[in-house]
Every structure is written in C-alpha cells, then in structure tokens.
Write an enzyme that holds these catalytic residues in place. Structure first.
Site, PDB file in Angstrom:
ATOM      1  N   ALA A  20      47.046  47.782  43.894  1.00  0.00           N
ATOM      2  CA  ALA A  20      46.196  49.355  43.459  1.00  0.00           C
ATOM      3  C   ALA A  20      46.038  49.402  41.994  1.00  0.00           C
ATOM      4  O   ALA A  20      44.968  49.519  41.710  1.00  0.00           O
ATOM      5  CB  ALA A  20      45.828  49.798  44.649  1.00  0.00           C
ATOM      6  N   ASP A  38      44.532  45.226  37.079  1.00  0.00           N
ATOM      7  CA  ASP A  38      43.305  45.483  36.203  1.00  0.00           C
ATOM      8  C   ASP A  38      41.927  44.164  37.390  1.00  0.00           C
ATOM      9  O   ASP A  38      40.957  45.173  37.512  1.00  0.00           O
ATOM     10  CB  ASP A  38      43.432  43.923  35.543  1.00  0.00           C
ATOM     11  N   LEU A  39      42.473  43.842  38.318  1.00  0.00           N
ATOM     12  CA  LEU A  39      41.189  43.013  39.059  1.00  0.00           C
ATOM     13  C   LEU A  39      40.665  44.554  40.648  1.00  0.00           C
ATOM     14  O   LEU A  39      38.864  44.867  40.590  1.00  0.00           O
ATOM     15  CB  LEU A  39      41.314  42.051  39.960  1.00  0.00           C
ATOM     16  N   ALA A  40      41.409  44.783  40.420  1.00  0.00           N
ATOM     17  CA  ALA A  40      41.441  46.329  41.404  1.00  0.00           C
ATOM     18  C   ALA A  40      39.997  47.039  40.857  1.00  0.00           C
ATOM     19  O   ALA A  40      39.202  47.463  41.708  1.00  0.00           O
ATOM     20  CB  ALA A  40      42.501  46.934  41.410  1.00  0.00           C
ATOM     21  N   VAL A  61      57.059  46.627  48.719  1.00  0.00           N
ATOM     22  CA  VAL A  61      56.301  45.629  49.344  1.00  0.00           C
ATOM     23  C   VAL A  61      58.018  44.664  49.895  1.00  0.00           C
ATOM     24  O   VAL A  61      58.064  43.717  51.427  1.00  0.00           O
ATOM     25  CB  VAL A  61      55.354  44.406  49.423  1.00  0.00           C
ATOM     26  N   LYS A  64      43.364  33.881  45.152  1.00  0.00           N
ATOM     27  CA  LYS A  64      44.529  32.624  44.079  1.00  0.00           C
ATOM     28  C   LYS A  64      45.301  33.914  44.028  1.00  0.00           C
ATOM     29  O   LYS A  64      44.834  34.548  43.186  1.00  0.00           O
ATOM     30  CB  LYS A  64      42.790  32.204  43.865  1.00  0.00           C
ATOM     31  N   ASP A  94      37.644  33.082  47.215  1.00  0.00           N
ATOM     32  CA  ASP A  94      36.643  31.998  46.135  1.00  0.00           C
ATOM     33  C   ASP A  94      35.540  32.480  45.490  1.00  0.00           C
ATOM     34  O   ASP A  94      34.640  33.191  46.242  1.00  0.00           O
ATOM     35  CB  ASP A  94      36.607  30.967  46.398  1.00  0.00           C
ATOM     36  N   HIS A  95      35.642  34.094  44.550  1.00  0.00           N
ATOM     37  CA  HIS A  95      34.831  34.856  44.086  1.00  0.00           C
ATOM     38  C   HIS A  95      33.422  33.764  43.953  1.00  0.00           C
ATOM     39  O   HIS A  95      32.308  34.728  43.918  1.00  0.00           O
ATOM     40  CB  HIS A  95      34.985  35.596  42.820  1.00  0.00           C
ATOM     41  N   LYS A 150      28.270  33.682  44.540  1.00  0.00           N
ATOM     42  CA  LYS A 150      27.725  33.875  43.998  1.00  0.00           C
ATOM     43  C   LYS A 150      26.092  33.432  44.547  1.00  0.00           C
ATOM     44  O   LYS A 150      26.479  32.514  44.730  1.00  0.00           O
ATOM     45  CB  LYS A 150      28.652  33.491  42.516  1.00  0.00           C
ATOM     46  N   GLU A 174      33.891  27.371  29.672  1.00  0.00           N
ATOM     47  CA  GLU A 174      33.980  29.138  29.387  1.00  0.00           C
ATOM     48  C   GLU A 174      33.922  29.060  27.638  1.00  0.00           C
ATOM     49  O   GLU A 174      34.769  27.505  27.479  1.00  0.00           O
ATOM     50  CB  GLU A 174      35.756  29.634  30.214  1.00  0.00           C
ATOM     51  N   HIS A 221      37.704  26.094  43.160  1.00  0.00           N
ATOM     52  CA  HIS A 221      36.004  26.694  42.357  1.00  0.00           C
ATOM     53  C   HIS A 221      35.496  25.648  42.111  1.00  0.00           C
ATOM     54  O   HIS A 221      34.357  24.931  43.094  1.00  0.00           O
ATOM     55  CB  HIS A 221      36.059  27.362  40.964  1.00  0.00           C
TER      56      HIS A 221
END
Length: 492
Positions: free
Chosen positions: A14, A17-19, A88, A150, A179-180, A184, A218, A242
């Site tokens: 939690a 950075d992604l959270a 954990v 991932k 898989d974000h 999209k 990118e 992806h």
C-alpha cells in the site's frame, strides 16, 4: 445507473508508487461514479509503521488533484481506509489482518466479499497466497479474488511454479492478472471494430491483409526504474505481456458470445497457433537494441543503477507468424523501445494492393496505388483512420491516398475511464475478460523463452540506436526483406 459493489479490499504494498499514482485515484473515481458507495472498506498493508490517520493523509494527497470541488466526497472516501503494518513472510501477522477484515466486513455489511490486491515484488506472490489459505483468510461466504501485478514469472518455468502456488489457494476464475494495456479504451475497441462490422471482419484474413504492425513507443529512458528494468529488458517488460495480449486480440477468431470465458478460449487458440521459433529462426526474425547517448542524457549503460557492461535490451522488433488457416503467410511485425521519437501506441493493418493497377497505364506520373491501411490509434490520441485511394483533384486521372478518420473529441476523452479504474471495476464485477488467463501467459512465455535464451548467449553490438530515432537500422531491414516498411516512420 452505476451498480454499487461491496467488498473489503486488502492492498499488499500500500505504500508503493503504483498504489499512490494509480490505484487510489482509480478507486476514488469509482466512488465518484457510484460503483462504490457506503459498503466498502480498504485496508493498506506494508512494513511501514503507519497509523490509520497517516494512511488516510497519504490517500488524500494521492487524489487531491482529481477535482477541487470534490473535497467533501474525498473526505468521505478517505474515511473508508484503514492501515495495518504487515510482514507478508510472518504467519502471525495474518491473524491480525484477518481480525481487521472480519471487523470491517461486519461494520460495512460487505457480505464476505474479499479482494486481495498484490502490488509488490512478485517473489512474495506465492507465499502470500499460501498464507492467506493456511491462516484462514479465505472465506466461504461471499467471494475471494486475487488481483496481481506483473511480472508473472521470468520465464515459463518460474511462471508455472508461481501459478501452481496461486492455484493451491485460489481457483483460476478467482485470479485476476493485471495488464493495464487491456484496460485502454482503444485496445478494447479492437473487438468492437472487428466483430461489430461485417465490412471489417469479412476482410480480416490472409486473403486481404498483407501484414499487421504494432508499435509501442516510449520517449523516456528507464528513469528511476533502472534496477528493475536491467533484470527484465524490453522483451520481458513489454513483449511477453502487453504486445502478445494485443496480438491475441487481433488474431483471435470470433467468440461464440462476448463473455470472459468465450473470449479467453479464442485468445488461447490464437496463441497456441503462434509459431514458436527455433533458435536460428529467432535470430532471423527478432532484433534488439540499446539506446546511445544523445544531445542530452546518458546512454543506457551510463544510467544510474545500470552495470557498465549491461546487455539488457531497451528495444525489440520482431516478426510473428501464425500457423492457422486465417493468418497463414501474414507477418505480424512488432516493435517497442525506450528513448524513441515520441510516446505513442498504434496498430497498422496493411491490406494487399489490387492485383492489377488499372490506373497505372494512362498515368504519366510514377504514382501508383498505395496499400489501404487501417490504423488504430491507442494513445495519446484515440481513434481510427482508414487510408484509401481516391482521384486527385483537377484535370487528368491520377490517384492519391486520403484518410477517412475518427478521433474522440476532448470532452469524450475526459469521460473515458483510466485503465486501472476500468480493471478494478471489472475485478469487483467478477468480469475477467480483460485479464490474462494462465493459458495465455503460458503460451506467451513459451514463445518468448526461445528468443531470451538465444540473446542470453550472444554478445550484442550495443549501443546501436540514437535517442529520438525509431530504433536500430536492423528494425527497418526486418521489413525490407519482405519488401515492406513501417507505416510510421520519421521524415528523415
């Protein structure tokens, strides 16, 4: 009307950075739209010794930029967040976590629905799943769902071991592999475009299509991800998940119905028919690159955290072939890389030219009919474009290419859900259409492993492309051998 979902979320990782960047803002948007209302609670876990109040403040900061006028909503939303310090690897900690989940389940009348989200180092995934079962956190009432980020393994062997650990606790239909890219808008539009339009689907085969090109470009380098990226590289980081997920949607047959089970069946069939190369075939059909220093910035080997002799690829281009009736003989060209000309994702479907160019005979110019190209613009702009041949304006009869296009306007773009918002909603609904199944992951790894093993024993000539380009020259030569070129190329 939005359907209210009820659940106790537990976020492992939690504090990550992604959270903060994606997960909490996405949940807030679901709250704003009514998909979450009163009957939900969110537990954050990590090693940090935070209080509930500290965690609430972090969440509040992560959503502060969404809407200034939503302050009242934000305050109410944040009140649903709770925190517990958790190791954990320590089974004793799971008893305290279970006690908190049970308490919040009753407090918010959730009905036993538990959603566990693993946003941390993947080497802990299996251990967490096993401990959730052994320490009694899996309930009989309601649902238990596991959402994981991932990477799912480093190769087929490690992915298979991880899957066995997860499935010892959770059934396959309870596991949601994020898989974000599948969240999209324009990736999800592939199925609508194909199966909702007879004019498209009737020509979606090797009789009419010459080749398919997929570009995930990118502009930035590895930035602060160097420590992770150098153990992964573009092949593992982008192609295995992806790109092959996009390829499977482009190549699949029409499902019996638009359900998660039926869609997954056809995606698996497509990946099963993807030709797994021999090492010599892989050498001829895949190229790799590593960026050099440009006018500003370092070459990859000079980035902080990257070994000076690193052979990790920052660019991949390849040719994929399918051994099935629909796609036999049609190459799928893919490329992805860092520090390229710009940040964008696009799919170009190149149709075959007419067998006879009847307009070539009376023309005095050298202009010839160009191939029709259907382009799916995924990002940053969203839309479609179809390049067709038309008569040039004026005297005589010469042809020129023109575009028939559609792009989302700015107002509609604002309404489009972010990928994580969409995927979190799907996980709450129990809809796994846009999540990767184990079979899809397995076939993707089997394909990629051959290339990876070959590259691991070869010494590449790195660096071999400049920032701001579209990769090494070998990427262009890959298509030139088949008498084609990338549809998107720099005007140089």
């Amino acid at each position: 009307m939005a359907k209210e979902n009820t659940a106790v979320f537990t976020f492992f990782g939690a504090s990550g950075d992604l959270a903060k960047r994606k997960l909490y803002p996405s949940l807030f948007k679901l709250y704003q739209k009514g998909y979450l209302k009163d009957r939900f609670a969110i537990i954050g876990t990590s090693r940090a010794e935070w209080t509930d109040e500290q965690f609430e403040q972090i969440v509040a900061e992560s959503i502060s930029g969404i809407k200034e006028e939503a302050k009242d909503q934000a305050s109410e939303f944040v009140s649903h967040f709770y925190y517990i310090a958790h190791d954990v690897t320590d089974k004793a900690h799971y008893a305290a976590l279970d006690e908190l989940i049970t308490k919040l389940d009753e407090q918010y009348n959730v009905g036993g629905n538990r959603l566990f989200y693993l946003s941390m180092a993947p080497n802990f995934f299996g251990q967490i799943a096993l401990n959730l079962k052994s320490e009694g956190l899996i309930t009989e009432e309601g649902y238990n769902r596991l959402v994981i980020e991932k990477p799912f393994g480093r190769d087929y062997k490690s992915a298979k071991q991880l899957n066995e650990e997860l499935t010892s606790t959770f059934e396959e239909d309870q596991i949601y592999r994020i898989d974000h890219y599948l969240g999209k808008e324009m990736i999800q539009n592939i199925e609508a475009l194909r199966f909702g339009n007879t004019i498209i689907e009737s020509m979606w085969n090797n009789r009419y299509i010459d080749n398919v090109q997929i570009t995930l470009s990118e502009k930035l380098g590895v930035e602060d991800r160097a420590s992770y990226y150098d153990t992964s590289g573009a092949l593992r980081d982008m192609v295995q998940n992806h790109i092959l997920q996009i390829v499977s949607q482009l190549a699949m047959e029409q499902p019996v119905a638009f359900t998660d089970a039926d869609v997954r069946v056809e995606k698996v069939k497509a990946l099963r028919s993807l030709r797994v190369y021999t090492p010599s075939e892989a050498a001829g059909n895949f190229v790799r690159g590593q960026y050099d220093a440009g006018d500003t910035g370092n070459q990859y080997r000079e980035e902080s955290g990257v070994p000076a002799d690193s052979n990790t690829e920052t660019f991949v281009a390849g040719k994929l072939l399918f051994d099935n009736y629909r796609w036999s003989g049609v190459p799928f060209y893919i490329r992805t890389g860092k520090k390229l000309a710009d940040k964008f994702t696009r799919i170009d479907v190149v149709f075959k030219k007419p067998l006879i160019d009847i307009f070539a005979f009376p023309q005095k110019s050298d202009a010839a009919l160009q191939a029709n190209v259907l382009t799916i613009y995924v990002e940053p702009k969203s839309g479609f474009a179809l390049k067709v041949n038309a008569k040039s304006t004026g005297q005589g009869f010469e042809t020129e290419p023109v575009n028939l296009d559609f792009f989302q306007d700015a107002d509609k773009e604002k309404e489009v859900p972010e990928p994580y918002e969409r995927l979190l909603h799907d996980a709450l609904e129990g809809n796994s259409t846009n999540f990767a199944s184990w079979s899809e992951v397995a076939y993707a790894w089997k394909f990629v492993d051959v290339i990876r093993k070959l590259w691991d024993i070869e010494d590449p000539n790195f660096p071999n492309y400049l920032p701001g380009s579209m990769g090494p020259v070998a990427s262009d030569e890959l298509l030139q051998r088949d008498h084609w070129a990338w549809v998107y190329k720099l005007n140089k």
